[in-house]
Design a protein around this motif. Structure first.
Motif, mmCIF file in Angstrom:
data_model
loop_
_atom_site.group_PDB
_atom_site.id
_atom_site.type_symbol
_atom_site.label_atom_id
_atom_site.label_comp_id
_atom_site.label_asym_id
_atom_site.label_seq_id
_atom_site.Cartn_x
_atom_site.Cartn_y
_atom_site.Cartn_z
ATOM 1 N N THR A 216 4.974 8.962 23.964
ATOM 2 C CA THR A 216 6.414 8.762 24.130
ATOM 3 C C THR A 216 7.206 9.745 23.275
ATOM 4 O OG1 THR A 216 8.168 7.119 24.130
ATOM 5 C CG2 THR A 216 6.605 6.993 22.314
ATOM 6 N N ASP A 217 8.422 10.058 23.731
ATOM 7 C CA ASP A 217 9.287 10.929 22.927
ATOM 8 C C ASP A 217 10.412 10.139 22.250
ATOM 9 O OD1 ASP A 217 10.962 10.378 25.061
ATOM 10 O OD2 ASP A 217 11.554 12.455 25.388
ATOM 11 N N THR A 218 10.520 8.845 22.586
ATOM 12 C CA THR A 218 11.571 7.992 22.023
ATOM 13 C C THR A 218 10.956 6.700 21.499
ATOM 14 O OG1 THR A 218 13.172 8.881 23.599
ATOM 15 C CG2 THR A 218 13.737 6.789 22.534
ATOM 16 N N ILE A 219 11.375 6.299 20.313
ATOM 17 C CA ILE A 219 10.877 5.056 19.739
ATOM 18 C C ILE A 219 12.049 4.290 19.130
ATOM 19 C CG2 ILE A 219 10.308 6.015 17.461
ATOM 20 C CD1 ILE A 219 7.681 4.260 17.692
ATOM 21 N N THR A 220 11.999 2.969 19.211
ATOM 22 C CA THR A 220 13.026 2.109 18.630
ATOM 23 C C THR A 220 12.424 1.348 17.455
ATOM 24 O OG1 THR A 220 14.113 1.857 20.770
ATOM 25 C CG2 THR A 220 14.622 0.203 19.089
ATOM 26 N N ILE A 221 13.088 1.411 16.320
ATOM 27 C CA ILE A 221 12.680 0.684 15.116
ATOM 28 C C ILE A 221 13.682 -0.449 14.920
ATOM 29 C CG2 ILE A 221 12.230 0.826 12.636
ATOM 30 C CD1 ILE A 221 10.436 2.677 14.346
ATOM 31 N N ASP A 222 13.207 -1.675 14.921
ATOM 32 C CA ASP A 222 14.076 -2.846 14.796
ATOM 33 C C ASP A 222 14.066 -3.345 13.356
ATOM 34 O OD1 ASP A 222 15.458 -5.222 14.982
ATOM 35 O OD2 ASP A 222 14.377 -5.937 16.739
ATOM 36 N N LEU A 223 15.183 -3.166 12.671
ATOM 37 C CA LEU A 223 15.328 -3.637 11.288
ATOM 38 C C LEU A 223 16.165 -4.919 11.213
ATOM 39 C CD1 LEU A 223 15.951 -0.221 9.460
ATOM 40 C CD2 LEU A 223 13.817 -1.539 9.592
ATOM 41 N N ASN A 224 16.400 -5.565 12.360
ATOM 42 C CA ASN A 224 17.135 -6.829 12.387
ATOM 43 C C ASN A 224 16.449 -7.870 11.502
ATOM 44 O OD1 ASN A 224 19.490 -7.019 14.130
ATOM 45 N ND2 ASN A 224 18.091 -6.288 15.727
ATOM 46 N N HIS A 225 17.237 -8.624 10.781
ATOM 47 C CA HIS A 225 16.739 -9.719 9.932
ATOM 48 C C HIS A 225 15.720 -9.237 8.904
ATOM 49 C CE1 HIS A 225 18.929 -12.380 12.540
ATOM 50 N NE2 HIS A 225 18.325 -11.837 13.567
ATOM 51 N N ASN A 226 15.862 -8.000 8.476
ATOM 52 C CA ASN A 226 15.010 -7.471 7.420
ATOM 53 C C ASN A 226 15.798 -7.612 6.124
ATOM 54 O OD1 ASN A 226 13.695 -5.825 5.535
ATOM 55 N ND2 ASN A 226 12.840 -4.548 7.145
ATOM 56 N N PHE A 227 15.477 -8.669 5.381
ATOM 57 C CA PHE A 227 16.236 -9.006 4.179
ATOM 58 C C PHE A 227 15.693 -8.325 2.927
ATOM 59 C CE2 PHE A 227 16.654 -12.682 7.057
ATOM 60 C CZ PHE A 227 18.008 -12.558 7.324
ATOM 61 N N GLY A 228 14.618 -7.592 3.045
ATOM 62 C CA GLY A 228 14.080 -6.894 1.893
ATOM 63 C C GLY A 228 12.580 -7.063 1.790
ATOM 64 N N GLY A 229 12.052 -6.694 0.678
ATOM 65 C CA GLY A 229 10.606 -6.716 0.458
ATOM 66 C C GLY A 229 10.202 -5.456 -0.271
ATOM 67 N N LYS A 230 9.081 -4.922 0.104
ATOM 68 C CA LYS A 230 8.551 -3.714 -0.544
ATOM 69 C C LYS A 230 8.817 -2.501 0.337
ATOM 70 C CE LYS A 230 6.546 -6.010 -3.918
ATOM 71 N NZ LYS A 230 7.267 -6.147 -5.145
ATOM 72 N N ASP A 231 9.646 -1.595 -0.141
ATOM 73 C CA ASP A 231 9.967 -0.408 0.643
ATOM 74 C C ASP A 231 8.734 0.453 0.913
ATOM 75 O OD1 ASP A 231 9.734 0.421 -2.017
ATOM 76 O OD2 ASP A 231 11.630 1.494 -2.062
ATOM 77 N N THR A 232 7.795 0.465 -0.016
ATOM 78 C CA THR A 232 6.594 1.291 0.169
ATOM 79 C C THR A 232 5.710 0.753 1.298
ATOM 80 O OG1 THR A 232 5.542 0.076 -1.650
ATOM 81 C CG2 THR A 232 6.526 2.198 -2.177
ATOM 82 N N VAL A 233 5.636 -0.557 1.433
ATOM 83 C CA VAL A 233 4.857 -1.155 2.526
ATOM 84 C C VAL A 233 5.492 -0.800 3.864
ATOM 85 C CG1 VAL A 233 4.097 -3.326 3.576
ATOM 86 C CG2 VAL A 233 3.970 -3.030 1.097
ATOM 87 N N MET A 234 6.815 -0.914 3.937
ATOM 88 C CA MET A 234 7.515 -0.596 5.186
ATOM 89 C C MET A 234 7.353 0.876 5.547
ATOM 90 S SD MET A 234 11.026 -2.747 4.779
ATOM 91 C CE MET A 234 10.992 -4.250 3.824
ATOM 92 N N ALA A 235 7.474 1.754 4.565
ATOM 93 C CA ALA A 235 7.331 3.195 4.821
ATOM 94 C C ALA A 235 5.907 3.523 5.273
ATOM 95 C CB ALA A 235 7.694 3.999 3.580
#
Length: 167
Positions: free
Chosen positions: A15-34
């Motif tokens: 695919t050339d297009t991707i959607t990242i859904d950050l809805n209801h992401n209240f926090g956590g570990k930025d390194t895990v998400m990255a």
């Protein structure tokens, strides 16, 4: 993280297009998400994704290490895959009730707007964009978390009022 990376690579390899859904992401570990998004972040040669603007200058916030891992001023290093989604050109970021570490990820994508067609949808983030550092205060594992500066993207833009949407 590695299993998630495998699934991303398998299902989005053509695919050339991707959607990242950050809805209801209240926090956590930025390194895990990255690290979970490493097949996308690895496409960029930029190592610093988020900086911390403090009184005495800029410091690394969230960054890639040479071995394909992600580290930050406030969280331990987490490794994702070294592989990439080679065809990605368009990235859609959906936000709503997005705070703290979720905002770190949104700002990380702001740092890549010169390399990809990135569009932000939904609602602006909550504005919890101060970087937190943990300080030990005794040997019983007690500590204190203190805001040390504001998050900035690679272009030195701050987001004190949150990351705004494009449409």
């Amino acid at each position: 993280v590695k299993r998630g990376n495998e699934l991303i690579l398998k299902h989005f390899c053509n695919t050339d297009t991707i959607t990242i859904d950050l809805n209801h992401n209240f926090g956590g570990k930025d390194t895990v998400m990255a690290a979970a998004l490493s097949p996308i972040f690895n496409l960029s040669k930029r190592k610093r994704l988020v900086n911390v603007k403090m009184r005495n200058g800029l410091s690394k916030g969230l960054f890639k290490t040479d071995n394909g891992c992600y580290s930050s001023i406030s969280n331990p290093e987490i490794c994702g895959t070294k592989k990439m989604l080679p065809n990605i050109k368009n990235i859609r970021i959906v936000m709503g009730e997005t705070f703290s570490a979720g905002e770190v990820i949104a700002i990380s994508f702001k740092s890549l707007v010169d390399q990809f067609n990135i569009t932000f949808y939904g609602y602006k983030t909550g504005g919890a964009t101060s970087y937190i550092k943990y300080f030990d205060i005794d040997s019983n594992k007690a500590g204190l978390e203190v805001p040390i500066g504001y998050m900035t993207d690679a272009f030195d833009n701050t987001y004190k009022d949150g990351v705004k949407i494009d449409t």
